[in-house]
Design a protein around this motif. Structure first.
Motif, mmCIF file in Angstrom:
data_model
loop_
_atom_site.group_PDB
_atom_site.id
_atom_site.type_symbol
_atom_site.label_atom_id
_atom_site.label_comp_id
_atom_site.label_asym_id
_atom_site.label_seq_id
_atom_site.Cartn_x
_atom_site.Cartn_y
_atom_site.Cartn_z
ATOM 1 N N ARG A 109 26.532 -39.769 17.699
ATOM 2 C CA ARG A 109 25.106 -39.088 16.939
ATOM 3 C C ARG A 109 24.935 -40.156 15.891
ATOM 4 N N THR A 110 25.342 -40.843 15.361
ATOM 5 C CA THR A 110 25.225 -41.884 14.444
ATOM 6 C C THR A 110 24.196 -42.842 15.127
ATOM 7 N N MET A 111 24.909 -43.325 16.144
ATOM 8 C CA MET A 111 24.023 -44.412 17.004
ATOM 9 C C MET A 111 22.805 -43.662 17.259
ATOM 10 N N GLU A 112 22.416 -42.426 17.609
ATOM 11 C CA GLU A 112 21.263 -41.978 17.944
ATOM 12 C C GLU A 112 20.295 -41.818 16.721
ATOM 13 N N ARG A 113 21.048 -41.572 15.691
ATOM 14 C CA ARG A 113 20.304 -41.384 14.456
ATOM 15 C C ARG A 113 19.753 -42.766 13.990
ATOM 16 N N GLU A 114 20.418 -43.731 14.183
ATOM 17 C CA GLU A 114 20.140 -44.963 13.665
ATOM 18 C C GLU A 114 19.034 -45.659 14.594
ATOM 19 N N ALA A 115 19.033 -45.140 15.834
ATOM 20 C CA ALA A 115 17.982 -45.668 16.656
ATOM 21 C C ALA A 115 16.943 -45.031 16.313
ATOM 22 N N ALA A 116 16.818 -43.842 16.040
ATOM 23 C CA ALA A 116 15.757 -42.701 15.841
ATOM 24 C C ALA A 116 15.072 -43.480 14.372
ATOM 25 N N ARG A 117 16.160 -44.024 13.317
ATOM 26 C CA ARG A 117 15.390 -44.188 12.118
ATOM 27 C C ARG A 117 14.763 -45.717 12.449
ATOM 28 N N LEU A 118 15.151 -46.710 12.981
ATOM 29 C CA LEU A 118 14.662 -47.659 13.384
ATOM 30 C C LEU A 118 13.387 -47.584 14.090
ATOM 31 N N GLU A 119 13.236 -46.778 15.117
ATOM 32 C CA GLU A 119 11.972 -46.384 15.800
ATOM 33 C C GLU A 119 10.904 -45.972 15.023
ATOM 34 N N ALA A 120 11.491 -45.195 13.878
ATOM 35 C CA ALA A 120 10.472 -44.714 12.751
ATOM 36 C C ALA A 120 10.058 -45.567 11.906
ATOM 37 N N LYS A 121 10.826 -46.527 11.576
ATOM 38 C CA LYS A 121 10.644 -47.722 10.668
ATOM 39 C C LYS A 121 9.557 -48.512 11.303
#
Length: 167
Positions: A109-121
Motif C-alpha cells: 500500500r505504501t508503494m502504491e501511495r508513493e507511486a500515486a503521489r509521484l504521478e500526481a506531482k
C-alpha cells in the motif's frame, strides 16, 4: 542586470508552461522553479514587513506560495518516512526474517501511495531525475506484483475449471 533578470523570468515562464503541459522537468528546471518560488516569497514578505501596501493579488500569491511550500515539505517528509518503513521491511525480508501479512500489505500500500503521489506531482509540476527513477522502479515493482497476482488468479481458475470437469 535587467537583461539577465528578463532571461531568468523567460526561463521560469518556459518551465511553468512545460509544467502546465505535463512534460517532465529535469533537476535543473525543478531547482529554477523552487528558487523562483523562494525568491518570490522572500520579496513579498520583505514588502509586507516594510509596511508597504500590498495588493490583494500579492497577498493571495504570498499565501498560496507559502501553502505550496509547506505542503511539499510535508509530502516529502511523509514520503520519506513511508519509504524508510518499506526499506526496513525489505531489509527484514533479506535477512530471512518473517514478514507478516499485514506488514506485506502495508508495504504494498505504501508503494502504491508513493507511486500515486509521484504521478500526481509529475502531472502538477514534473519530477526531477531522482524522483523519475524512483517512480519507474516503483511502477516496475507494482506491475510485477500485479502480473504475479494475475498469474495466480488464472491458475486458480484453471484448477477450478479442471476440477469441475473431472467431477
Amino acid at each position: 542586470d535587467k537583461f539577465r533578470e528578463q532571461q531568468y523570468l523567460a526561463e521560469v515562464a518556459r518551465i511553468a508552461e512545460k509544467t502546465r503541459r505535463g512534460d517532465h522537468l529535469d533537476d535543473e528546471e525543478v531547482r529554477v522553479l523552487t528558487r523562483y518560488r523562494d525568491e518570490e516569497i522572500a520579496r513579498l514578505e520583505k514588502k509586507s514587513a516594510s509596511g508597504e501596501s500590498m495588493s490583494h493579488e500579492e497577498v493571495m500569491t504570498l499565501n498560496k506560495l507559502k501553502e505550496r511550500k509547506s505542503y511539499e515539505a510535508r509530502q516529502e517528509s511523509d514520503a520519506q518516512k513511508q519509504l524508510e518503513r518499506v526499506d526496513a521491511l525489505v531489509e527484514k525480508s533479506k535477512r530471512g526474517e518473517r514478514i507478516t501479512f499485514y506488514e506485506r500489505l502495508e508495504m504494498h500500500r505504501t508503494m502504491e501511495r508513493e507511486a500515486a503521489r509521484l504521478e500526481a506531482k509529475d502531472d502538477e509540476m514534473g519530477l526531477d531525475d531522482a524522483e523519475l527513477r524512483a517512480y519507474r522502479k516503483l511502477r516496475a515493482q507494482l506491475d510485477e506484483r500485479k502480473a504475479k497476482e494475475e498469474q495466480q488468479r488464472r491458475r486458480r481458475e484453471a484448477y477450478k475449471t479442471s476440477s469441475e470437469n473431472t467431477a
